[in-house]
Design an enzyme around this catalytic site. Sequence first.
Site, PDB file in Angstrom:
ATOM      1  N   SER A 181       0.858  -1.198   0.000  1.00  0.00           N
ATOM      2  CA  SER A 181       0.000   0.000   0.000  1.00  0.00           C
ATOM      3  C   SER A 181       0.884   1.234   0.000  1.00  0.00           C
ATOM      4  O   SER A 181       2.055   1.157   0.379  1.00  0.00           O
ATOM      5  CB  SER A 181      -0.856   0.003   1.269  1.00  0.00           C
ATOM      6  OG  SER A 181      -1.438   1.263   1.477  1.00  0.00           O
ATOM      7  N   TYR A 194      -3.514  -0.349  10.185  1.00  0.00           N
ATOM      8  CA  TYR A 194      -3.391  -0.750   8.775  1.00  0.00           C
ATOM      9  C   TYR A 194      -2.012  -0.367   8.251  1.00  0.00           C
ATOM     10  O   TYR A 194      -1.338  -1.156   7.581  1.00  0.00           O
ATOM     11  CB  TYR A 194      -4.496  -0.051   7.965  1.00  0.00           C
ATOM     12  CG  TYR A 194      -4.535  -0.375   6.490  1.00  0.00           C
ATOM     13  CD1 TYR A 194      -3.732   0.315   5.580  1.00  0.00           C
ATOM     14  CD2 TYR A 194      -5.392  -1.350   6.002  1.00  0.00           C
ATOM     15  CE1 TYR A 194      -3.782   0.037   4.219  1.00  0.00           C
ATOM     16  CE2 TYR A 194      -5.449  -1.634   4.643  1.00  0.00           C
ATOM     17  CZ  TYR A 194      -4.660  -0.939   3.765  1.00  0.00           C
ATOM     18  OH  TYR A 194      -4.712  -1.211   2.414  1.00  0.00           O
TER      19      TYR A 194
HETATM   20  C1  GCO Z   1      -7.320   5.024   4.035  1.00  0.00           C
HETATM   21  C2  GCO Z   1      -7.338   4.018   2.907  1.00  0.00           C
HETATM   22  C3  GCO Z   1      -5.913   3.668   2.517  1.00  0.00           C
HETATM   23  C4  GCO Z   1      -5.876   3.006   1.177  1.00  0.00           C
HETATM   24  C5  GCO Z   1      -4.910   1.929   0.981  1.00  0.00           C
HETATM   25  C6  GCO Z   1      -4.375   2.092  -0.409  1.00  0.00           C
HETATM   26  O1  GCO Z   1      -8.156   4.928   4.952  1.00  0.00           O
HETATM   27  O2  GCO Z   1      -6.469   5.928   3.963  1.00  0.00           O
HETATM   28  O3  GCO Z   1      -8.031   2.833   3.267  1.00  0.00           O
HETATM   29  O4  GCO Z   1      -5.348   2.924   3.553  1.00  0.00           O
HETATM   30  O5  GCO Z   1      -7.059   2.411   0.840  1.00  0.00           O
HETATM   31  O6  GCO Z   1      -3.885   1.961   1.853  1.00  0.00           O
HETATM   32  O7  GCO Z   1      -3.444   1.085  -0.674  1.00  0.00           O
END
Ligand code: GCO
Length: 255
Positions: free
Chosen positions: A146, A159
């Site tokens: 990501s 995440y």
């Molecule tokens: C957020 C998003 C991001 C992107 C992801 C792209 O809440 O900023 O979910 O995390 O979707 O990382 O790869």
Amino acid sequence: MSIELFSLAGRRALITGASQGIGLALATGLGRAGASLVINGRDVAKLEAASDGLRDKGLDVRAMAFDVTDQAATQAAISRIEVEEGPIDILVNNAGMQRRGPLESFAAEDWHAILRTNLDSVFFTSQAVARHMIPRGRGKIINIASLMSEVARYGVGPYTASKGAVKNLTKAMCTDWARHGLQVNAIGPGYFATPLNKALSEDATFDQWLRQRTPAGRWGKVEELQGTAIFLASAAADFVNGQVIYVDGGILATI
Ligand code: GCO
Ligand code: CA
């Protein structure tokens, strides 16, 4: 240079989390490049619907529902695929989830759910597949990282941590498995309008911020990830190892 370099004819690809969004787009792209497909998801109904759609496109697809956070179930599923379908030549670790909230109030069970789905699954699935690839002396593993493998955003700390780990696990797999003829790389998507980001793409304020923050001035289309996946899955990338390719409209290149 022949276009054959990018052909996946005669190869089999397993894509996890492929019922929708980025995973389904990647399965479609790899299939169109000639790969036989095995698509994974947890929800049988959604997975069958995705399989039907791929078959309607004339692609060879097998659905295999299993929970990639369950190591025993994953090992059993990988063995079944190798016996019933044949060798897995390409693995795309795409399964992932998002939960948002500031770290000071983030619940441990949510933290563990994100790390299990986004990170443990990559280790479990890759280890199970690599055990079959290594004796064959070849294989392609593509982890879905990501832009959060490089930078954080408010409220997505867990995440971000998981995707930073996916980047370095990619390098670790390269280090342990390149000697066996495997190539392990990652794709780092920027912002794509997918179900995982529904809450964001429908938020006018976020949408405006994203368009201003991204040099390309727009969200990515999931089809725009297919070329990078085909490249990394093909012979064209036989000496590419341990890399993360960001497909992000330039967002990481600019402040
Ligand atoms: C957020 C998003 C991001 C992107 C992801 C792209 O809440 O900023 O979910 O995390 O979707 O990382 O790869
Ligand atoms: Ca088949």
